[in-house]
Design a protein around this motif. Structure first.
Motif, PDB file in Angstrom:
ATOM      1  N   PHE A   1       0.826  -1.207   0.000  1.00 13.15           N
ATOM      2  CA  PHE A   1       0.000   0.000   0.000  1.00 13.15           C
ATOM      3  C   PHE A   1       0.862   1.259   0.000  1.00 13.15           C
ATOM      4  O   PHE A   1       0.473   2.283  -0.586  1.00 13.15           O
ATOM      5  CB  PHE A   1      -0.943  -0.012   1.207  1.00 13.15           C
ATOM      6  CG  PHE A   1      -2.039   1.002   1.113  1.00 13.15           C
ATOM      7  CD1 PHE A   1      -2.966   0.939   0.082  1.00 13.15           C
ATOM      8  CD2 PHE A   1      -2.146   2.014   2.042  1.00 13.15           C
ATOM      9  CE1 PHE A   1      -3.983   1.882  -0.015  1.00 13.15           C
ATOM     10  CE2 PHE A   1      -3.158   2.957   1.955  1.00 13.15           C
ATOM     11  CZ  PHE A   1      -4.086   2.892   0.923  1.00 13.15           C
ATOM     12  N   ALA A   2       2.022   1.208   0.629  1.00 19.04           N
ATOM     13  CA  ALA A   2       2.918   2.370   0.620  1.00 19.04           C
ATOM     14  C   ALA A   2       3.303   2.760  -0.792  1.00 19.04           C
ATOM     15  O   ALA A   2       3.420   3.952  -1.115  1.00 19.04           O
ATOM     16  CB  ALA A   2       4.171   2.074   1.446  1.00 19.04           C
ATOM     17  N   ALA A   3       3.520   1.772  -1.658  1.00 21.38           N
ATOM     18  CA  ALA A   3       3.874   2.075  -3.049  1.00 21.38           C
ATOM     19  C   ALA A   3       2.746   2.840  -3.730  1.00 21.38           C
ATOM     20  O   ALA A   3       2.991   3.793  -4.488  1.00 21.38           O
ATOM     21  CB  ALA A   3       4.195   0.787  -3.807  1.00 21.38           C
ATOM     22  N   ALA A   4       1.499   2.440  -3.460  1.00 22.36           N
ATOM     23  CA  ALA A   4       0.354   3.139  -4.045  1.00 22.36           C
ATOM     24  C   ALA A   4       0.271   4.574  -3.530  1.00 22.36           C
ATOM     25  O   ALA A   4      -0.007   5.510  -4.304  1.00 22.36           O
ATOM     26  CB  ALA A   4      -0.934   2.384  -3.724  1.00 22.36           C
ATOM     27  N   ILE A   5       0.518   4.772  -2.247  1.00 19.74           N
ATOM     28  CA  ILE A   5       0.444   6.112  -1.669  1.00 19.74           C
ATOM     29  C   ILE A   5       1.562   6.999  -2.217  1.00 19.74           C
ATOM     30  O   ILE A   5       1.347   8.171  -2.548  1.00 19.74           O
ATOM     31  CB  ILE A   5       0.515   6.043  -0.134  1.00 19.74           C
ATOM     32  CG1 ILE A   5      -0.691   5.286   0.428  1.00 19.74           C
ATOM     33  CG2 ILE A   5       0.579   7.450   0.477  1.00 19.74           C
ATOM     34  CD1 ILE A   5      -2.031   5.853   0.049  1.00 19.74           C
ATOM     35  N   LEU A   6       2.763   6.453  -2.322  1.00 17.60           N
ATOM     36  CA  LEU A   6       3.873   7.232  -2.874  1.00 17.60           C
ATOM     37  C   LEU A   6       3.574   7.660  -4.310  1.00 17.60           C
ATOM     38  O   LEU A   6       3.911   8.781  -4.715  1.00 17.60           O
ATOM     39  CB  LEU A   6       5.165   6.417  -2.817  1.00 17.60           C
ATOM     40  CG  LEU A   6       5.769   6.231  -1.423  1.00 17.60           C
ATOM     41  CD1 LEU A   6       6.862   5.167  -1.458  1.00 17.60           C
ATOM     42  CD2 LEU A   6       6.319   7.552  -0.880  1.00 17.60           C
ATOM     43  N   ALA A   7       2.943   6.780  -5.092  1.00 18.84           N
ATOM     44  CA  ALA A   7       2.618   7.113  -6.473  1.00 18.84           C
ATOM     45  C   ALA A   7       1.509   8.153  -6.576  1.00 18.84           C
ATOM     46  O   ALA A   7       1.468   8.934  -7.542  1.00 18.84           O
ATOM     47  CB  ALA A   7       2.211   5.848  -7.230  1.00 18.84           C
ATOM     48  N   ALA A   8       0.624   8.183  -5.575  1.00 23.43           N
ATOM     49  CA  ALA A   8      -0.533   9.074  -5.627  1.00 23.43           C
ATOM     50  C   ALA A   8      -0.261  10.442  -5.014  1.00 23.43           C
ATOM     51  O   ALA A   8      -1.112  11.340  -5.112  1.00 23.43           O
ATOM     52  CB  ALA A   8      -1.715   8.420  -4.905  1.00 23.43           C
ATOM     53  N   THR A   9       0.888  10.625  -4.367  1.00 24.08           N
ATOM     54  CA  THR A   9       1.195  11.866  -3.657  1.00 24.08           C
ATOM     55  C   THR A   9       2.512  12.450  -4.143  1.00 24.08           C
ATOM     56  O   THR A   9       3.271  11.797  -4.856  1.00 24.08           O
ATOM     57  CB  THR A   9       1.260  11.627  -2.141  1.00 24.08           C
ATOM     58  OG1 THR A   9       2.267  10.631  -1.860  1.00 24.08           O
ATOM     59  CG2 THR A   9      -0.077  11.136  -1.602  1.00 24.08           C
ATOM     60  N   LYS A  10       2.785  13.681  -3.729  1.00 27.20           N
ATOM     61  CA  LYS A  10       3.978  14.369  -4.205  1.00 27.20           C
ATOM     62  C   LYS A  10       4.962  14.724  -3.088  1.00 27.20           C
ATOM     63  O   LYS A  10       6.167  14.761  -3.323  1.00 27.20           O
ATOM     64  CB  LYS A  10       3.577  15.655  -4.934  1.00 27.20           C
ATOM     65  CG  LYS A  10       2.748  15.407  -6.179  1.00 27.20           C
ATOM     66  CD  LYS A  10       2.345  16.723  -6.826  1.00 27.20           C
ATOM     67  CE  LYS A  10       1.521  16.484  -8.094  1.00 27.20           C
ATOM     68  NZ  LYS A  10       1.090  17.755  -8.726  1.00 27.20           N
ATOM     69  N   ARG A  11       4.450  15.042  -1.904  1.00 23.91           N
ATOM     70  CA  ARG A  11       5.313  15.600  -0.869  1.00 23.91           C
ATOM     71  C   ARG A  11       5.327  14.799   0.436  1.00 23.91           C
ATOM     72  O   ARG A  11       6.347  14.673   1.104  1.00 23.91           O
ATOM     73  CB  ARG A  11       4.839  17.042  -0.565  1.00 23.91           C
ATOM     74  CG  ARG A  11       5.654  17.809   0.450  1.00 23.91           C
ATOM     75  CD  ARG A  11       4.815  18.849   1.168  1.00 23.91           C
ATOM     76  NE  ARG A  11       3.650  18.243   1.812  1.00 23.91           N
ATOM     77  CZ  ARG A  11       3.680  17.678   3.007  1.00 23.91           C
ATOM     78  NH1 ARG A  11       4.808  17.627   3.700  1.00 23.91           N
ATOM     79  NH2 ARG A  11       2.588  17.151   3.534  1.00 23.91           N
ATOM     80  N   ILE A  12       4.188  14.263   0.802  1.00 27.30           N
ATOM     81  CA  ILE A  12       4.027  13.671   2.124  1.00 27.30           C
ATOM     82  C   ILE A  12       4.937  12.461   2.307  1.00 27.30           C
ATOM     83  O   ILE A  12       5.180  11.696   1.373  1.00 27.30           O
ATOM     84  CB  ILE A  12       2.547  13.282   2.349  1.00 27.30           C
ATOM     85  CG1 ILE A  12       2.236  13.084   3.832  1.00 27.30           C
ATOM     86  CG2 ILE A  12       2.151  12.064   1.515  1.00 27.30           C
ATOM     87  CD1 ILE A  12       0.750  13.044   4.140  1.00 27.30           C
ATOM     88  N   LYS A  13       5.475  12.306   3.503  1.00 26.55           N
ATOM     89  CA  LYS A  13       6.257  11.117   3.832  1.00 26.55           C
ATOM     90  C   LYS A  13       5.309   9.956   4.144  1.00 26.55           C
ATOM     91  O   LYS A  13       4.179  10.176   4.609  1.00 26.55           O
ATOM     92  CB  LYS A  13       7.165  11.395   5.032  1.00 26.55           C
ATOM     93  CG  LYS A  13       8.236  12.451   4.782  1.00 26.55           C
ATOM     94  CD  LYS A  13       9.056  12.685   6.035  1.00 26.55           C
ATOM     95  CE  LYS A  13      10.028  13.848   5.841  1.00 26.55           C
ATOM     96  NZ  LYS A  13      11.092  13.545   4.894  1.00 26.55           N
ATOM     97  N   VAL A  14       5.775   8.753   3.894  1.00 29.99           N
ATOM     98  CA  VAL A  14       4.987   7.546   4.196  1.00 29.99           C
ATOM     99  C   VAL A  14       5.762   6.730   5.216  1.00 29.99           C
ATOM    100  O   VAL A  14       6.890   6.284   4.959  1.00 29.99           O
ATOM    101  CB  VAL A  14       4.716   6.716   2.922  1.00 29.99           C
ATOM    102  CG1 VAL A  14       3.940   5.453   3.279  1.00 29.99           C
ATOM    103  CG2 VAL A  14       3.948   7.543   1.895  1.00 29.99           C
ATOM    104  N   GLY A  15       5.163   6.560   6.398  1.00 29.48           N
ATOM    105  CA  GLY A  15       5.825   5.851   7.482  1.00 29.48           C
ATOM    106  C   GLY A  15       5.085   4.584   7.858  1.00 29.48           C
ATOM    107  O   GLY A  15       3.886   4.426   7.573  1.00 29.48           O
ATOM    108  N   PHE A  16       5.791   3.679   8.515  1.00 30.45           N
ATOM    109  CA  PHE A  16       5.211   2.422   8.985  1.00 30.45           C
ATOM    110  C   PHE A  16       5.113   2.475  10.506  1.00 30.45           C
ATOM    111  O   PHE A  16       6.109   2.699  11.184  1.00 30.45           O
ATOM    112  CB  PHE A  16       6.080   1.238   8.553  1.00 30.45           C
ATOM    113  CG  PHE A  16       6.130   1.053   7.068  1.00 30.45           C
ATOM    114  CD1 PHE A  16       5.314   0.120   6.454  1.00 30.45           C
ATOM    115  CD2 PHE A  16       6.969   1.823   6.288  1.00 30.45           C
ATOM    116  CE1 PHE A  16       5.347  -0.049   5.067  1.00 30.45           C
ATOM    117  CE2 PHE A  16       7.009   1.668   4.909  1.00 30.45           C
ATOM    118  CZ  PHE A  16       6.192   0.731   4.302  1.00 30.45           C
ATOM    119  N   ALA A  17       3.888   2.243  11.018  1.00 31.74           N
ATOM    120  CA  ALA A  17       3.698   2.305  12.466  1.00 31.74           C
ATOM    121  C   ALA A  17       2.864   1.115  12.956  1.00 31.74           C
ATOM    122  O   ALA A  17       1.779   1.299  13.462  1.00 31.74           O
ATOM    123  CB  ALA A  17       3.018   3.622  12.856  1.00 31.74           C
TER     124      ALA A  17
END
Length: 355
Positions: free
Chosen positions: A59-75
């Motif tokens: 899912f992180a890959a999908a979020i990175l592709a759909a966004t431009k600036r926001i960081k994606v973290g695992f919690a």
């Protein structure tokens, strides 16, 4: 100063609605990107609908592709359920896809849901030692350009070299979770920042004070302690509405329904199998909405955030979509927070890399 992020931890009670909830999650991440939220944090839970997208790595890959600036973290990524080399490769790929926008949050895995280990054919009693060994393997994989050998209890590896190499040097930004005070102090003795679970303000302040003191006793200087505090995050459930009354009317039932759903399958497994990992003697701050939920007008929520800021922690992980709460209600809460609460605090970026 205090920084803000969103814990994208969506519940899906109906398997037939999984696709709809997952689509809602992508839309929420895009909204957060547009509004200037610093980090979208992803959870990992299996088989129970408590986390609709289940696999945060994919899912992180999908979020990175759909966004431009926001960081994606695992919690957090439940490390004990993964092969460490595959996880190291996946995190390195995400680090490249996001050009450094990934925060690799690691933890051993759930301390309560035995069915998550059973479903993966892993002995839950091995979770802690699997995590410790896997973390060491991942760090070696990211930082060994000539490859390495590893002989341990759970893995024997002969690795030529990790590819792709990390975008962030020497490795993707890494942070660990600590759900107990002992866990937080263990990381303090190593001089590392951490992610804290939901706690009352009083417990948060006491734990962070002990964390700072332990780090000083371990010989770390004031500048290092300040950096670790700035890079640490605490988690809160947050609902913002025009008035305190409206926020509680929306937030309290959603919070209570979320808590009930999260223990449902665990209790069913115990009734069927008589197996329990750990008796969940949770503090009131986790289950009592008066302690575990920040619900109010922008002014009220800002005042509560100011109290958290006084503890010295660097960031707050806000869970906005609670339990069965509709996506549009969570989206309005996020917008109110970012437009009327966050501007009262100065934000700063997370450093690019840490041990």
């Amino acid at each position: 100063m205090l920084r803000f992020s969103n814990f994208l931890f969506p519940e899906s009670r109906d398997p037939d609605r999984d696709a709809e909830v997952i689509a809602d999650c992508v839309a929420e991440a895009k909204l957060c990107d547009e509004l200037g939220v610093e980090v979208i944090w992803l959870a990992e839970h299996h088989f129970d609908g408590n986390c609709a997208y289940v696999d945060p790595v994919t899912f992180a890959a999908a979020i990175l592709a759909a966004t431009k600036r926001i960081k994606v973290g695992f919690a957090v990524a439940q490390v004990s359920l993964h092969h460490p080399m595959r996880l190291a490769e996946q995190m390195s790929l995400l680090d490249n896809l996001g050009k450094g926008r990934v925060i690799v949050g690691l933890g051993r895995g759930t301390a309560y849901n035995v069915y998550e280990y059973q479903g993966y054919g892993i002995d839950h009693a091995e979770a802690g030692e699997r995590y410790e060994e896997a973390e060491g393997i991942m760090l070696k994989a990211w930082t060994s350009p000539q490859g390495f050998r590893h002989e341990g209890k759970h893995w024997t590896l002969n690795v030529p070299r990790l590819r792709p190499t990390p975008y962030t040097k020497p490795h993707p930004y890494l942070i660990r979770a600590a759900s107990s005070e002992d866990g937080a102090l263990h990381l303090a003795r190593r001089g590392l920042p951490f992610l804290m679970n939901v706690q009352s303000l009083e417990t948060t302040a006491k734990r962070l004070a002990a964390y700072r003191a332990t780090m000083a006793e371990a010989g770390f200087g004031a500048a290092h302690i300040a950096r670790c505090m700035d890079e640490s995050w605490v988690w809160r459930n947050v609902v913002v509405a025009d008035t305190d009354e409206e926020a509680r009317r929306i937030g309290v039932p959603a919070f209570e329904a979320m808590q009930e759903h999260r223990k449902k399958l665990r209790e069913r497994i115990y009734a069927e199998q008589g197996i329990i990992m750990k008796k969940e003697t949770v503090p009131p701050a986790r289950v009592n909405p008066d302690l575990a939920l920040i619900a109010g007008s922008p002014a009220t929520v800002a005042a509560r955030m100011a109290e958290i800021e006084q503890t010295g922690v660097g960031g707050v992980i806000c869970s906005f979509r609670l339990g069965p709460m509709p996506a549009e209600v969570a989206a309005r809460s996020i917008r109110l927070f970012m437009e009327n609460v966050a501007p009262r605090f100065t934000t700063a970026a997370v450093p690019a890399a840490a041990e």
